[in-house]
Enzyme design. Structure first.
Site, PDB file in Angstrom:
ATOM      1  N   ASP A 232      29.691 -17.891 -20.307  1.00 44.82           N
ATOM      2  CA  ASP A 232      30.141 -18.506 -19.053  1.00 44.82           C
ATOM      3  C   ASP A 232      31.648 -18.725 -18.994  1.00 44.82           C
ATOM      4  O   ASP A 232      32.140 -19.289 -18.015  1.00 44.82           O
ATOM      5  CB  ASP A 232      29.437 -19.857 -18.852  1.00 44.82           C
ATOM      6  CG  ASP A 232      27.992 -19.698 -18.418  1.00 44.82           C
ATOM      7  OD1 ASP A 232      27.693 -18.737 -17.685  1.00 44.82           O
ATOM      8  OD2 ASP A 232      27.154 -20.534 -18.810  1.00 44.82           O
TER       9      ASP A 232
ATOM     10  N   GLU B 191      22.473 -27.842 -21.429  1.00 44.00           N
ATOM     11  CA  GLU B 191      23.743 -27.315 -20.924  1.00 44.00           C
ATOM     12  C   GLU B 191      24.308 -28.313 -19.918  1.00 44.00           C
ATOM     13  O   GLU B 191      23.891 -28.370 -18.770  1.00 44.00           O
ATOM     14  CB  GLU B 191      23.560 -25.955 -20.247  1.00 44.00           C
ATOM     15  CG  GLU B 191      24.898 -25.354 -19.825  1.00 44.00           C
ATOM     16  CD  GLU B 191      24.836 -24.500 -18.553  1.00 44.00           C
ATOM     17  OE1 GLU B 191      25.872 -23.907 -18.196  1.00 44.00           O
ATOM     18  OE2 GLU B 191      23.771 -24.448 -17.916  1.00 44.00           O
TER      19      GLU B 191
ATOM     20  N   ASP C 237      19.114 -24.556 -19.478  1.00 39.56           N
ATOM     21  CA  ASP C 237      20.120 -24.143 -18.512  1.00 39.56           C
ATOM     22  C   ASP C 237      20.218 -25.165 -17.378  1.00 39.56           C
ATOM     23  O   ASP C 237      19.208 -25.691 -16.905  1.00 39.56           O
ATOM     24  CB  ASP C 237      19.733 -22.767 -17.953  1.00 39.56           C
ATOM     25  CG  ASP C 237      20.825 -22.158 -17.091  1.00 39.56           C
ATOM     26  OD1 ASP C 237      21.949 -22.014 -17.587  1.00 39.56           O
ATOM     27  OD2 ASP C 237      20.531 -21.838 -15.924  1.00 39.56           O
TER      28      ASP C 237
END
Length: 600
Positions: A442, A375, A346
């Site tokens: 997201d 990410e 992340d």
């Protein structure tokens, strides 16, 4: 000739070992400026003995963007070292030599001097970018565990709501999804054709999304426990599937023991240097909550650094040696003890490179075919040199696809240029293990992006499945789930068959099987554009590997598009497309994918 546009960089995506016996060399020139490029190469230590500068090989025109042309040479040297240069022929009739010192007249004095040539000093196998082969064969399925299935109501958190009981979600809703629920639906995923599962965080945390970790060594009690997780991994592996977990190492939850210690002891805390603290005192989690600064808060005047100005997520200092060892132990613990297959990292671009290099070494030392995915939403070359990540969530490439199909922001020609630009950013083997998805936890869901146009969703999905990289389906897309931006994109999975879109489910199964059937071609084959009709809004591409040739045509125009049908072609997959012996008619939002038998 525009000499200032000529560009090459050794030991980068412009020159790299693709596989044993194959060194890929790329060159960039101004678009439409160069007629051809010849490649000059040889052993740097025998230029004068062998006169190898007299031998030239033509480079392949690889791709074009709106500004540049790219050229490719697939070559090798048995001595495992190479000097090389480029003989460039301009369309204006001029020709030049391009080497490590710049652009020069193509004359003997420059050709016969070994010093200025570009050089790949030695082909070290350890320097070659390697990614797990299994990733190329994987069809991922992303699960947001709290919303997939409530398999065990006994572990539900307080105030758990009835499944899918609210029309509009909030960021603090709980519905009781857990590991038991996912285990119960593994047969469903296997039947769908999925062979890779990516789950958002499952470690102890107070929120429903779990990106505010309090204990990285514990499964969140609302999801289950370690014993259940071990059973889950074993069940996944028994079905030939892989499992990738989500690691949140950029920040930690304010309820964590480390932050609690800092909030309790302030400057005297043994964890004070684990965080980026500007000044003391810093608040406790309860004090943050008392001020109403929960997970959606945006506070810019905090005395400590956070993720995206969220007070409940203090940023971790990954420069600190104790922090590094703590996080690296966590990373390897879940590999050693539970045999997970990958980490999705992340906010990976906000963590320092030195930490990720150590992370790479530690993880691969435990499991050499482990997959490391970052990410990162923008271009990611700095992280994709082989010593950090194997791929990134390919928002840049897929964003260009949705801009064309969904947003109507580009023409077919512009789409081709943009995707060519993305493909030339990285080594070829990097492209093969990128992580491609149209939507995620997201983003708004693809069906909502298209305003409910399921035909457009099918075309967009099919186009993505034709790209290099490993495709991912966000849970529920296969049964027609919709949802706007976070938190609406995190709705409860629809399990009632009468509420599912069975036509979309069948299409998704067919698409997954298509990808599996032709995976080698789609992973390794060249991508070329053979039809770009801006006025009609039609895109034609081909994927080619040896004698294998696949053609695909997408009609995003307002009128039907007629395509001549050849005798040596057969249809592999299509939608809103009708084929006779003479022609194929593709309706708006339709596509056809063809296999063409090559003449021997």
């Amino acid at each position: 000739m525009e000499k200032s546009a000529i560009y090459h960089r050794p030991e980068s995506e412009y020159c790299y070992i693709y596989s044993p016996g194959h060194v890929h060399v790329r060159l960039r020139t101004k678009k439409g400026d160069v007629d051809k490029v010849n490649f000059i190469q040889g052993d740097p230590f025998n230029l004068h003995l062998k006169n190898w500068h007299l031998n030239e090989s033509p480079m392949e025109h690889l791709a074009s963007t709106d500004l540049h042309d790219y050229w490719l040479m697939d070559t090798d040297e048995y001595v495992k070292r190479m000097s090389y240069g480029f003989h460039i022929y301009g369309k204006d009739g001029s020709d030049v030599l391009y080497n490590d010192k710049g652009v020069f007249p193509y004359e003997e004095e420059h050709l016969n001097n070994s010093g200025p040539y570009f050089r790949l000093p030695y082909f070290h196998e350890t320097d070659r970018f390697k990614a797990p082969d299994w990733v190329k064969k994987t069809i991922w399925y992303q699960i947001f565990p709290e919303r997939f299935k409530n398999g065990n109501p006994e572990n539900d958190p307080e105030n758990t709501l009835e499944w899918d009981s609210k029309a509009e979600l909030t960021t603090t809703d709980f519905y009781g999804g857990d590991l038991e629920g996912i285990i119960q639906k593994l047969d469903y995923l296997e039947e769908l054709g999925i062979n890779g599962i990516y789950m958002t965080p499952i470690f102890q945390a107070p929120s429903n999304h779990k990106y505010d970790t309090t204990d990285y060594y514990q499964i969140d009690s609302a999801f289950g426990d370690k014993e259940l997780f071990k059973q889950f991994v074993d069940e996944v592996h028994r079905r030939g599937m892989r499992i990738m977990l989500d690691a949140v190492f950029n920040h930690i939850g304010a309820h964590s023991s480390q932050w609690n210690d800092v909030a309790e002891y302030q400057e005297d805390s043994k964890y004070r240097d684990w965080f980026h603290i500007r000044e003391f005192p810093v608040p406790k989690a309860t004090d943050i909550q008392a001020k109403g600064l929960e997970y959606n808060a945006h506070a810019e005047d905090l005395p400590y650094e956070t993720y995206a100005y969220v007070p409940m997520m203090p940023k971790i200092n990954t420069h600190h040696e104790e922090v590094q060892e703590y996080l690296l132990d966590i990373a390897t613990y879940w590999i050693k003890e539970f045999d997970i297959d990958g980490w999705r990292l992340d906010v990976a671009n906000e963590v320092d490179h030195s930490f990720w290099k150590k992370f790479n070494q530690r993880c691969l030392s435990v499991k050499p075919d482990f997959y490391i995915l970052g990410e990162i939403w923008t271009s990611s070359r700095s992280w994709l040199n082989g010593d950090e990540f194997h791929g990134v969530m390919n928002y840049s490439l897929v964003g260009n696809i949705t801009d064309f199909f969904v947003g109507k922001k580009s023409t077919p020609t512009e789409l081709a240029y943009l995707l060519n630009e993305q493909l030339t950013l990285y080594r070829k083997q990097t492209q093969e293990t990128m992580f491609n998805m149209l939507d995620s936890h997201d983003t708004a869901r693809i069906l909502t992006m298209t305003n409910g146009d399921k035909d457009l969703v099918k075309s967009t999905m099919a186009f993505m499945f034709l790209m290099h990289g490993s495709p991912c389906i966000y849970y529920g897309t296969e049964v027609g789930m919709a949802g706007g931006a976070d938190p609406q994109c995190r709705r409860c999975m629809v399990w009632e068959e009468e509420k599912q879109d069975h036509d979309m489910l069948t299409f998704t199964k067919d698409l997954i099987q298509f990808r599996k059937d032709y995976q080698p071609l789609l992973s390794y084959g060249n991508l070329k554009w053979n039809l770009l009709l801006d006025e009609e809004n039609v895109v034609g591409l081909k994927r080619e590997l040896g004698d294998d040739l696949m053609l695909a045509y997408f009609n995003q125009g307002e009128k039907s598009f007629e395509l001549a049908q050849a005798d040596n072609q057969k249809t592999l997959l299509s939608h809103l497309s009708t084929t006779t012996s003479e022609k194929t008619m593709i309706e708006p939002n339709g596509f056809t994918i063809l296999w063409e038998k090559q003449a021997k």
